[in-house]
Design a protein around this motif. Structure first.
Motif, PDB file in Angstrom:
ATOM      1  N   LYS A 177       0.807  -1.070  -0.154  1.00 12.50           N
ATOM      2  CA  LYS A 177      -0.166  -0.091   0.003  1.00 12.50           C
ATOM      3  C   LYS A 177       0.901   1.307   0.018  1.00 12.50           C
ATOM      4  CE  LYS A 177      -4.122  -1.907   2.129  1.00 12.50           C
ATOM      5  NZ  LYS A 177      -4.214  -2.882   3.238  1.00 12.50           N
ATOM      6  N   VAL A 178       1.958   1.093   0.725  1.00 13.73           N
ATOM      7  CA  VAL A 178       2.818   2.088   0.922  1.00 13.73           C
ATOM      8  C   VAL A 178       3.705   2.662  -0.543  1.00 13.73           C
ATOM      9  CG1 VAL A 178       4.615   3.493   1.903  1.00 13.73           C
ATOM     10  CG2 VAL A 178       3.058   1.960   3.229  1.00 13.73           C
ATOM     11  N   ALA A 179       4.145   1.536  -1.204  1.00 14.51           N
ATOM     12  CA  ALA A 179       5.158   1.532  -2.123  1.00 14.51           C
ATOM     13  C   ALA A 179       4.672   1.205  -3.354  1.00 14.51           C
ATOM     14  CB  ALA A 179       6.506   1.102  -1.643  1.00 14.51           C
ATOM     15  N   PRO A 193      -0.435   5.314  16.291  1.00 13.33           N
ATOM     16  CA  PRO A 193       0.057   6.433  16.991  1.00 13.33           C
ATOM     17  C   PRO A 193       1.642   6.192  17.100  1.00 13.33           C
ATOM     18  CG  PRO A 193      -1.905   5.883  18.055  1.00 13.33           C
ATOM     19  CD  PRO A 193      -1.714   4.829  16.967  1.00 13.33           C
ATOM     20  N   GLY A 194       2.423   7.505  16.973  1.00 13.63           N
ATOM     21  CA  GLY A 194       3.870   7.166  17.199  1.00 13.63           C
ATOM     22  C   GLY A 194       4.838   6.785  15.994  1.00 13.63           C
ATOM     23  N   GLN A 195       3.781   6.341  14.745  1.00  9.06           N
ATOM     24  CA  GLN A 195       4.642   6.063  13.671  1.00  9.06           C
ATOM     25  C   GLN A 195       5.064   7.268  13.001  1.00  9.06           C
ATOM     26  OE1 GLN A 195       2.011   3.034  11.705  1.00  9.06           O
ATOM     27  NE2 GLN A 195       3.931   2.025  11.368  1.00  9.06           N
ATOM     28  N   ILE A 196       5.935   7.286  11.862  1.00  3.77           N
ATOM     29  CA  ILE A 196       6.732   8.272  11.410  1.00  3.77           C
ATOM     30  C   ILE A 196       6.186   8.343   9.817  1.00  3.77           C
ATOM     31  CG2 ILE A 196       8.326   8.895  12.914  1.00  3.77           C
ATOM     32  CD1 ILE A 196      10.234   7.029  11.253  1.00  3.77           C
ATOM     33  N   LEU A 197       6.644   9.292   9.050  1.00  6.23           N
ATOM     34  CA  LEU A 197       6.473   9.280   7.800  1.00  6.23           C
ATOM     35  C   LEU A 197       7.733  10.302   7.174  1.00  6.23           C
ATOM     36  CD1 LEU A 197       3.223  11.438   6.569  1.00  6.23           C
ATOM     37  CD2 LEU A 197       4.421  11.763   8.809  1.00  6.23           C
ATOM     38  N   TYR A 205       4.029  15.385  -0.668  1.00  3.49           N
ATOM     39  CA  TYR A 205       4.130  13.855  -0.990  1.00  3.49           C
ATOM     40  C   TYR A 205       4.774  13.197   0.222  1.00  3.49           C
ATOM     41  CZ  TYR A 205       3.367  15.641  -5.856  1.00  3.49           C
ATOM     42  OH  TYR A 205       2.770  16.367  -6.718  1.00  3.49           O
ATOM     43  N   VAL A 206       3.803  11.743   0.567  1.00  2.00           N
ATOM     44  CA  VAL A 206       4.564  11.341   1.584  1.00  2.00           C
ATOM     45  C   VAL A 206       4.846   9.893   1.653  1.00  2.00           C
ATOM     46  CG1 VAL A 206       3.063  12.913   3.031  1.00  2.00           C
ATOM     47  CG2 VAL A 206       2.409  10.434   2.615  1.00  2.00           C
ATOM     48  N   ARG A 207       5.859   9.167   2.161  1.00  2.00           N
ATOM     49  CA  ARG A 207       5.935   7.683   2.524  1.00  2.00           C
ATOM     50  C   ARG A 207       5.982   7.349   3.939  1.00  2.00           C
ATOM     51  NH1 ARG A 207      11.115   5.852   1.903  1.00  2.00           N
ATOM     52  NH2 ARG A 207      12.023   7.832   2.078  1.00  2.00           N
ATOM     53  N   GLY A 208       4.938   6.488   4.046  1.00  2.00           N
ATOM     54  CA  GLY A 208       4.653   6.052   5.371  1.00  2.00           C
ATOM     55  C   GLY A 208       3.440   5.324   5.483  1.00  2.00           C
ATOM     56  N   PRO A 209       2.646   4.683   6.314  1.00  2.00           N
ATOM     57  CA  PRO A 209       3.724   4.864   7.940  1.00  2.00           C
ATOM     58  C   PRO A 209       4.906   4.005   7.975  1.00  2.00           C
ATOM     59  CG  PRO A 209       1.815   3.476   8.093  1.00  2.00           C
ATOM     60  CD  PRO A 209       1.718   4.217   6.662  1.00  2.00           C
ATOM     61  N   LEU A 210       5.881   4.727   8.771  1.00  2.79           N
ATOM     62  CA  LEU A 210       7.017   4.034   8.857  1.00  2.79           C
ATOM     63  C   LEU A 210       7.365   3.753  10.345  1.00  2.79           C
ATOM     64  CD1 LEU A 210       8.902   6.083   6.555  1.00  2.79           C
ATOM     65  CD2 LEU A 210       8.191   4.063   5.722  1.00  2.79           C
ATOM     66  N   GLY A 211       8.277   2.682  10.489  1.00  2.69           N
ATOM     67  CA  GLY A 211       8.605   2.233  12.119  1.00  2.69           C
ATOM     68  C   GLY A 211       7.446   1.727  12.785  1.00  2.69           C
ATOM     69  N   SER A 212       7.830   1.805  14.231  1.00  8.19           N
ATOM     70  CA  SER A 212       6.814   1.318  14.842  1.00  8.19           C
ATOM     71  C   SER A 212       6.138   2.377  15.883  1.00  8.19           C
ATOM     72  CB  SER A 212       7.290   0.046  15.810  1.00  8.19           C
ATOM     73  OG  SER A 212       8.468   0.741  16.622  1.00  8.19           O
ATOM     74  N   GLY A 213       4.981   2.188  16.242  1.00  2.00           N
ATOM     75  CA  GLY A 213       4.516   3.060  17.056  1.00  2.00           C
ATOM     76  C   GLY A 213       4.379   2.863  18.651  1.00  2.00           C
TER      77      GLY A 213
END
Lengths: 342, 283
Positions: free
Chosen positions: B9-11, B51-55, B103-111
């Protein structure tokens, strides 16, 4: 897997024919040194190279690689799937490729590297000359190179070629290869085994013992400060390393200021601003501020952090960092010797 | 704690560097240097993250910057980010207006580990711009208030002009089920509230040892807040730190955000403090 033999004369014709039909990259002479470059004819290919200035990683993750192109509000990915034959890779550099293969494919698979890697045919070659700072004979002995499609070994009367995959087998069609005799296969094995003891430098401890001691030395700030005292933070040790792959991402406009590209460039954890963040209003935070911290980080990456994942150290013993370091403080053999003595 | 990211979904096309277009539905200057954006996916698809994830947020020709989501995924049609004007990319982004694209890429990482926080007493300690990523959790809690026990929020700013989210602050102050306390390092003369460092706020209320604590703020703040938590007897297993690092890829490749052998972009940015307390490079 098939074993072949090709005579020296037939080998030259094979290389020229392959280079005329495929995009072939291999070791070529550059003044007194060697680099990976385009092979046009058999005369370009220098399988007698000792080591190349840059490792073959540059074929799959070039110094500048476009990831995305844009034109106004339109954008698209720039994954390069062009096939290439990388011909003439020493076993230690195959190990380096195996490591970057794993690191780019694990977790979030990076197609920008993997697509090109998948489309490539990699042919290993026997070490005919040993570079002055090599120590591959004593590093990661339990990690065998595995990412290649074939391996060519210079033996007395010509070359022994072992194809390992269909891609490797496909190259046989370009030359007058004949099935190798058991004697020729045995000769190739002997050549490759005997080279292992010919490095001018050697580690004196096992990878496990080194990894443990390096990790245990993490908080010895005086040690790392001493080891890095003469470091210019130039990053040459990173750029020449077959297993370093850190990068920066930057956008570039074309001259029309409408279209352009998002590129990645090699980056180096030894450089001062690698882990620096700007907090605004002129304030900044550098999470690895001192040379000692940066030098330690790289060494931890090479000798300890990735060992479990890779099955051995993230160092293949090529000696490129030793030779490239202006201050001559990067040689892993010397650094490890000092760490083990503490 | 790591979440599984659905990269299909992200990429699209499997290129992890390919972003998706977002439209700015609302933008507000909140301080002299910070602007608060509300965005929607250009294709109007729902916003899904933890919540807490990044982009990674970008503008072509300028580059990408890593940011935390500043709103809760309970508001699934839009999401918020706050951009501080610092460098080339953030300066360019902060010139955008309503209706413009970014333009955004995400969600990335752990929340934040929601399953460990639900039905618990929660303390959020946010310093400065650290309120932005934690707002994703704060808003989640206030939107689903019955899923959490006591909720305390400490917010520290350099001076009153640096305070953000004024409407939120008014709501938190008015809410009976939010124990909100704020402080500024330096007063402007008109400020009548608390003045001092954020740890002063621990004297204003009672935090019980079973509280789950979330901390985000400038690097210097973490140690002092953790020392206060230690004094109360809060287990370091129950302290979560939301860390900032330089990031170029956000997907565990570029190497910039590493803390020892952890990638903040993949293993974090939220870490359980007991997991990283022995990593010298962490705090």
């Amino acid at each position: 897997m098939n074993d072949y033999f090709i005579s020296a004369n037939d080998f030259d014709a094979f290389v020229s024919k392959m280079a005329s039909e495929r995009n072939v990259i291999g070791p070529v002479a550059k003044k007194t040194k060697f680099v990976y470059g385009k092979i046009q004819t058999n005369k370009d290919l220098r399988l007698d190279f000792d080591v190349t200035i840059l490792p073959p990683k540059k074929v799959f993750t070039p110094t500048c690689q476009t990831l995305v192109t844009f034109d106004g509000s339109k954008f698209e990915g720039a994954v390069d799937k062009q096939p290439v034959v990388l011909f003439g890779v020493h076993f230690y550099d195959i190990k380096g490729l195996d490591m970057t293969d794993l690191l780019f494919s694990e977790n979030n698979r990076d197609e920008n590297y993997m697509a090109k890697r998948k489309a490539a045919t990699v042919i290993g070659s026997s070490v005919q000359n040993v570079s002055k700072r090599a120590f591959w004979g004593s590093v990661g002995a339990n990690v065998a190179p595995k990412g290649h499609d074939g391996f060519i070994t210079k033996i007395g009367a010509g070359y022994h070629y072992q194809s390992l995959t269909q891609k490797g087998e496909a190259l046989v069609g370009y030359g007058n290869f004949k099935p190798a005799t058991e004697g020729q296969a045995e000769e190739a094995r002997t050549v490759n085994v005997s080279m292992m003891s010919k490095c001018p430098e050697a580690l004196k401890h096992s990878s496990e013992a080194i990894a443990k001691k390096v990790r245990d030395s993490f908080k010895n700030q005086e040690l790392w400060a001493n080891l890095s005292e003469d470091c210019f933070s130039c990053g040459s040790c990173n750029t020449t390393c077959p297993t370093c792959y850190c990068f920066d991402v930057q956008d570039k406009w074309n001259l029309n200021q409408v279209s352009g590209m998002r590129n990645r460039y090699w980056d180096s954890c030894l450089t001062e601003d690698f882990a620096k963040v700007s907090l605004g209003a002129g304030a900044e935070e550098n999470f690895r501020e001192t040379r000692g911290e940066r030098f330690r980080h790289r060494f931890m990456r090479k000798a300890a952090y990735l060992n479990e994942k890779l099955g051995g150290p993230a160092c293949v013993g090529c000696g490129r960092c030793s030779a490239a370091c202006t201050a001559d403080i990067a040689d892993p053999v010397n650094v490890i010797k000092k760490i083990m003595e503490v | 704690m790591a979440l599984t990211i659905d990269y299909s979904k992200v990429a699209p096309e499997g290129n992890i560097f390919l972003p998706r277009e977002c439209k700015i539905t609302h933008v507000k200057q909140v301080t002299k240097t910070e602007r608060h954006f509300t965005l929607r996916h250009a294709d109007n698809s729902k916003v899904k993250f933890n919540p807490g994830q990044i982009l990674e947020v970008s503008l072509f020709g300028f580059g990408e910057i890593p940011l935390g989501y500043a709103s809760s995924p309970t508001r699934e049609n839009t999401f918020d980010i706050v951009i501080r004007t610092v460098g080339r990319v953030s300066t360019a982004l902060n010139k955008l207006s309503e209706g413009d694209s970014l333009y955004v890429r995400g969600p990335l990482g752990s929340g934040f580990p929601l399953n460990e926080l639900q039905n618990q007493n929660i303390l959020v300690v946010a310093g400065g711009i650290g309120l932005c990523p934690t707002r994703s959790m704060i808003q989640y809690i206030t939107d689903r208030r019955n899923e959490f026990k006591n909720f305390t929020l400490f917010y520290g700013a350099r001076d009153p002009s640096q305070q953000m989210f004024h409407e939120d602050i008014a709501k938190w102050k008015a809410a009976k089920d939010v124990d909100y306390h704020e402080i500024v390092d330096k007063t402007d003369g008109k400020w009548t509230g608390n003045v001092g460092v954020i740890t002063e706020l621990f004297k204003k209320t009672t935090i019980t040892p079973d509280t789950r604590v979330i901390i985000c703020g400038p690097p210097i703040m973490f140690r002092f807040v953790i020392a206060e938590c230690d004094k109360i007897g809060i287990s370091r297993n129950n302290v979560y730190v939301d860390l900032e690092r330089r990031m170029k890829c956000g997907v565990g490749k570029c190497g910039h955000c590493q803390i020892n052998d952890n990638y903040v972009c993949v293993d974090g940015p939220v870490f359980r403090y007991s997991d990283i307390q022995n990593l010298e490079e962490a705090l």
